[in-house]
Design a protein around this motif. Structure first.
Motif, short mmCIF file in Angstrom:
data_model
loop_
_atom_site.label_atom_id
_atom_site.label_comp_id
_atom_site.label_asym_id
_atom_site.label_seq_id
_atom_site.Cartn_x
_atom_site.Cartn_y
_atom_site.Cartn_z
N PHE A 134 0.81 -1.08 0.05
CA PHE A 134 -0.01 0.04 0.08
C PHE A 134 0.94 1.33 0.14
O PHE A 134 2.11 1.05 -0.38
N VAL A 135 0.34 2.28 0.47
CA VAL A 135 1.00 3.68 0.45
C VAL A 135 2.51 3.52 1.18
O VAL A 135 2.51 2.93 2.39
N ALA A 136 3.42 4.13 0.57
CA ALA A 136 4.63 4.31 1.39
C ALA A 136 5.14 2.78 1.57
O ALA A 136 6.00 2.55 2.61
N ASN A 137 4.92 1.73 0.93
CA ASN A 137 5.21 0.42 0.86
C ASN A 137 4.91 0.02 2.32
O ASN A 137 5.65 -1.07 2.86
N ILE A 138 3.59 0.12 2.71
CA ILE A 138 3.18 -0.10 4.02
C ILE A 138 2.79 -1.55 3.84
O ILE A 138 1.66 -1.52 3.13
N LYS A 139 2.89 -2.54 4.59
CA LYS A 139 2.37 -3.84 4.66
C LYS A 139 1.25 -3.81 5.39
O LYS A 139 1.42 -3.32 6.79
N ILE A 140 0.03 -4.21 5.11
CA ILE A 140 -1.20 -4.29 6.01
C ILE A 140 -1.69 -5.84 6.31
O ILE A 140 -1.55 -6.60 5.47
N THR A 141 -2.08 -6.08 7.46
CA THR A 141 -2.71 -7.21 7.96
C THR A 141 -4.03 -6.95 8.56
O THR A 141 -4.28 -5.72 8.88
N TRP A 142 -4.79 -7.95 8.75
CA TRP A 142 -6.18 -7.53 9.13
C TRP A 142 -6.53 -8.92 9.87
O TRP A 142 -5.91 -10.20 9.62
N SER A 143 -7.49 -8.85 10.87
CA SER A 143 -8.10 -10.09 11.66
C SER A 143 -9.36 -9.92 11.24
O SER A 143 -10.14 -9.08 11.24
N CYS A 144 -10.22 -11.27 11.15
CA CYS A 144 -11.55 -11.40 11.10
C CYS A 144 -12.16 -12.69 11.82
O CYS A 144 -11.50 -13.41 11.99
N GLY A 145 -13.38 -12.34 12.14
CA GLY A 145 -14.29 -13.38 12.57
C GLY A 145 -15.25 -13.83 11.76
O GLY A 145 -15.72 -12.84 11.15
N ILE A 146 -15.66 -15.11 11.36
CA ILE A 146 -16.51 -15.47 10.55
C ILE A 146 -17.46 -16.31 11.16
O ILE A 146 -17.18 -17.35 11.87
N VAL A 147 -18.87 -16.17 10.92
CA VAL A 147 -19.86 -17.12 11.49
C VAL A 147 -21.05 -17.17 10.37
O VAL A 147 -21.16 -16.33 9.51
N GLU A 148 -21.47 -18.30 10.62
CA GLU A 148 -22.96 -18.65 9.71
C GLU A 148 -24.19 -18.64 10.63
O GLU A 148 -24.21 -18.79 11.73
N MET A 149 -25.00 -18.04 9.89
CA MET A 149 -26.46 -17.65 10.45
C MET A 149 -27.08 -19.11 11.09
O MET A 149 -26.93 -20.09 10.24
N GLU A 150 -27.49 -19.03 12.28
CA GLU A 150 -28.19 -20.19 12.87
C GLU A 150 -29.69 -19.86 13.09
O GLU A 150 -29.85 -18.86 13.07
N ALA A 151 -30.54 -21.05 13.58
CA ALA A 151 -31.91 -20.63 13.71
C ALA A 151 -32.03 -19.65 14.76
O ALA A 151 -31.40 -19.98 15.78
N GLY A 152 -33.00 -18.70 14.85
CA GLY A 152 -33.17 -17.78 15.87
C GLY A 152 -32.19 -16.69 15.86
O GLY A 152 -32.40 -15.71 16.65
N ASP A 153 -31.18 -16.61 15.18
CA ASP A 153 -30.21 -15.38 14.80
C ASP A 153 -30.90 -14.23 14.32
O ASP A 153 -31.70 -14.15 13.65
N SER A 154 -30.64 -13.15 15.08
CA SER A 154 -30.87 -11.63 14.50
C SER A 154 -29.71 -11.18 13.98
O SER A 154 -28.47 -11.75 14.29
N PHE A 155 -29.76 -9.90 13.15
CA PHE A 155 -28.76 -9.43 12.62
C PHE A 155 -27.58 -8.98 13.83
O PHE A 155 -26.41 -9.21 13.77
N GLN A 156 -28.14 -8.45 15.05
CA GLN A 156 -27.32 -8.09 15.89
C GLN A 156 -26.55 -9.17 16.60
O GLN A 156 -25.38 -9.21 16.92
N THR A 157 -27.25 -10.40 16.86
CA THR A 157 -26.68 -11.56 17.35
C THR A 157 -25.69 -12.22 16.48
O THR A 157 -24.47 -12.40 17.11
N ILE A 158 -25.77 -12.32 15.18
CA ILE A 158 -24.89 -12.89 14.35
C ILE A 158 -23.62 -11.82 14.30
O ILE A 158 -22.43 -12.38 14.14
N LEU A 159 -23.80 -10.70 14.19
CA LEU A 159 -22.65 -9.64 14.39
C LEU A 159 -21.90 -9.54 15.55
O LEU A 159 -20.78 -9.63 15.59
N CYS A 160 -22.51 -9.94 16.73
CA CYS A 160 -21.90 -9.92 18.17
C CYS A 160 -20.91 -11.21 18.13
O CYS A 160 -19.86 -11.11 18.62
N LYS A 161 -21.40 -12.28 17.51
CA LYS A 161 -20.65 -13.60 17.31
C LYS A 161 -19.84 -13.32 16.34
O LYS A 161 -18.30 -13.85 16.75
N ALA A 162 -19.55 -12.80 15.50
CA ALA A 162 -18.27 -12.33 14.61
C ALA A 162 -17.30 -11.44 15.25
O ALA A 162 -16.02 -11.81 14.95
#
Length: 360
Positions: free
Chosen positions: A332-360
């Motif tokens: 990227f800019v100024a030869n900066i190397k970038i890394t990132w972290s992520c959480g991944i979840v799959e929707m389950e029965a009864g999940d709302s958007f806020q629920t699945i977002l909090c899990k991720a």
């Protein structure tokens, strides 16, 4: 004719310039999007116009019956008007199912051309032909053409063709027309077309400006100003829609929450402008690997959310690993190397958007 052609060309050039300025303003304004907007407006008006046109056309059977002496011609004209009224009503009913403004415009133009042909045909059946009255009728007909939603070029061409046909048929029907009346009509009818074309052009410009303003407001209200990704409001809307759809269809849905590592350190060392550039480039890199049904949103300063309909957890993990490899290869800019972290979840029965977002 030269004036009308010039107006039509000027109108096209003006809309192209306005489209370019609209695109530069943020939201991408395309002819297809504007046509969709015009179609939505027209679909509300056409059923009303169809009823009015049908009733008026059917009512003209009365003067036709009085002015046409031949019984067979009376019956023929009455049948033609009845069929045309039915056709107009049918189009008024079916207009809601038309999904293309091009098809809509073609349908309207064909109906107007048929109406013009009927007008001239019936005019030729009158035993007592009054040129001046028929010329006034043609002027009213031209006004009606420009009142009905359509492409301005089609309205202008149809009006010019109708006017030329009217004068030719009038001359053949009554060769001894009063020259004063004939040349007066030759001046006033084209002048009416020019005035209608000018008014239609002005209305079109106003409508296009309204569309640009509306598109910009919608774009600003649903888009992150920096990365041009969805904002929280649009993400929640898309999540609610896709979660309901995937539940009904028995499809999986996954969500990934991405956090850029140590962006604060980059901002402190290189400045916020560099950090913003990194976020913009990262968002573009993510977006290139997503489908049109996926949604990429900026959740916070250095946080992104990816909504992945019809994607199981294993497929979502594979996708994010592929994205991680792409980021690792980027400088990227100024030869900066970038890394990132992520959480991944799959929707389950009864999940709302806020629920699945909090899990991720």
């Amino acid at each position: 004719c030269f004036s009308i052609s010039y107006l039509a060309a000027q109108q096209v050039n003006h809309l192209n310039r306005m489209q370019s300025r609209g695109s530069a303003g943020g939201a991408q304004i395309s002819h297809s999007a504007y046509d969709d907007y015009k179609l939505q407006l027209s679909q509300k008006l056409i059923p009303i116009l169809a009823i009015v046109t049908s009733v008026f056309n059917f009512a003209l059977i009365i003067p036709d019956w009085m002015m046409i002496e031949n019984l067979d011609h009376r019956i023929l004209v009455a049948c033609i008007r009845a069929v045309y009224s039915g056709l107009v009503i049918w189009i008024g009913i079916k207009v809601k199912s038309i999904h293309s403004f091009r098809l809509f415009s073609a349908s309207v133009t064909v109906c107007e051309a048929l109406a013009l042909a009927i007008y001239i045909f019936v005019m030729l059946q009158y035993e007592q032909f009054d040129f001046l009255i028929q010329a006034f009728g043609l002027m009213i007909f031209i006004l009606a053409i420009f009142l009905v939603p359509n492409r301005n070029a089609f309205s202008v061409i149809l009006s010019m063709a109708g006017t030329a046909t009217f004068f030719i048929c009038s001359h053949l029907r009554q060769p001894n027309i009063d020259p004063v009346k004939f040349w007066a009509a030759m001046v006033y009818i084209p002048a009416a077309i020019v005035l209608c074309a000018v008014f239609a052009s002005s209305t079109e410009r106003h409508q296009f400006r309204e569309f640009i303003a509306k598109s910009r407001l919608e774009h600003m209200s649903s888009t992150d100003f920096l990365t041009d990704t969805a904002n929280r409001f649009r993400l929640e809307e898309e999540a609610g829609r896709w979660m309901d759809f995937c539940r009904r269809q028995g499809m999986p849905l996954s969500l990934a929450f991405v956090d850029v590592d140590n962006l604060k350190g980059v901002n402190d060392r290189y400045g916020h402008a560099v950090g913003d550039t990194i976020l913009v480039n990262l968002a573009k890199l993510f977006q290139r690997q997503l489908r049109s049904s996926d949604t990429l949103a900026r959740w916070g300063g250095d946080e992104f959310v990816l909504l992945l309909p019809n994607t199981a957890l294993a497929s979502a993990v594979t996708l994010m690993e592929r994205m991680k490899a792409s980021v690792d290869e980027q400088s990227f800019v100024a030869n900066i190397k970038i890394t990132w972290s992520c959480g991944i979840v799959e929707m389950e029965a009864g999940d709302s958007f806020q629920t699945i977002l909090c899990k991720a």
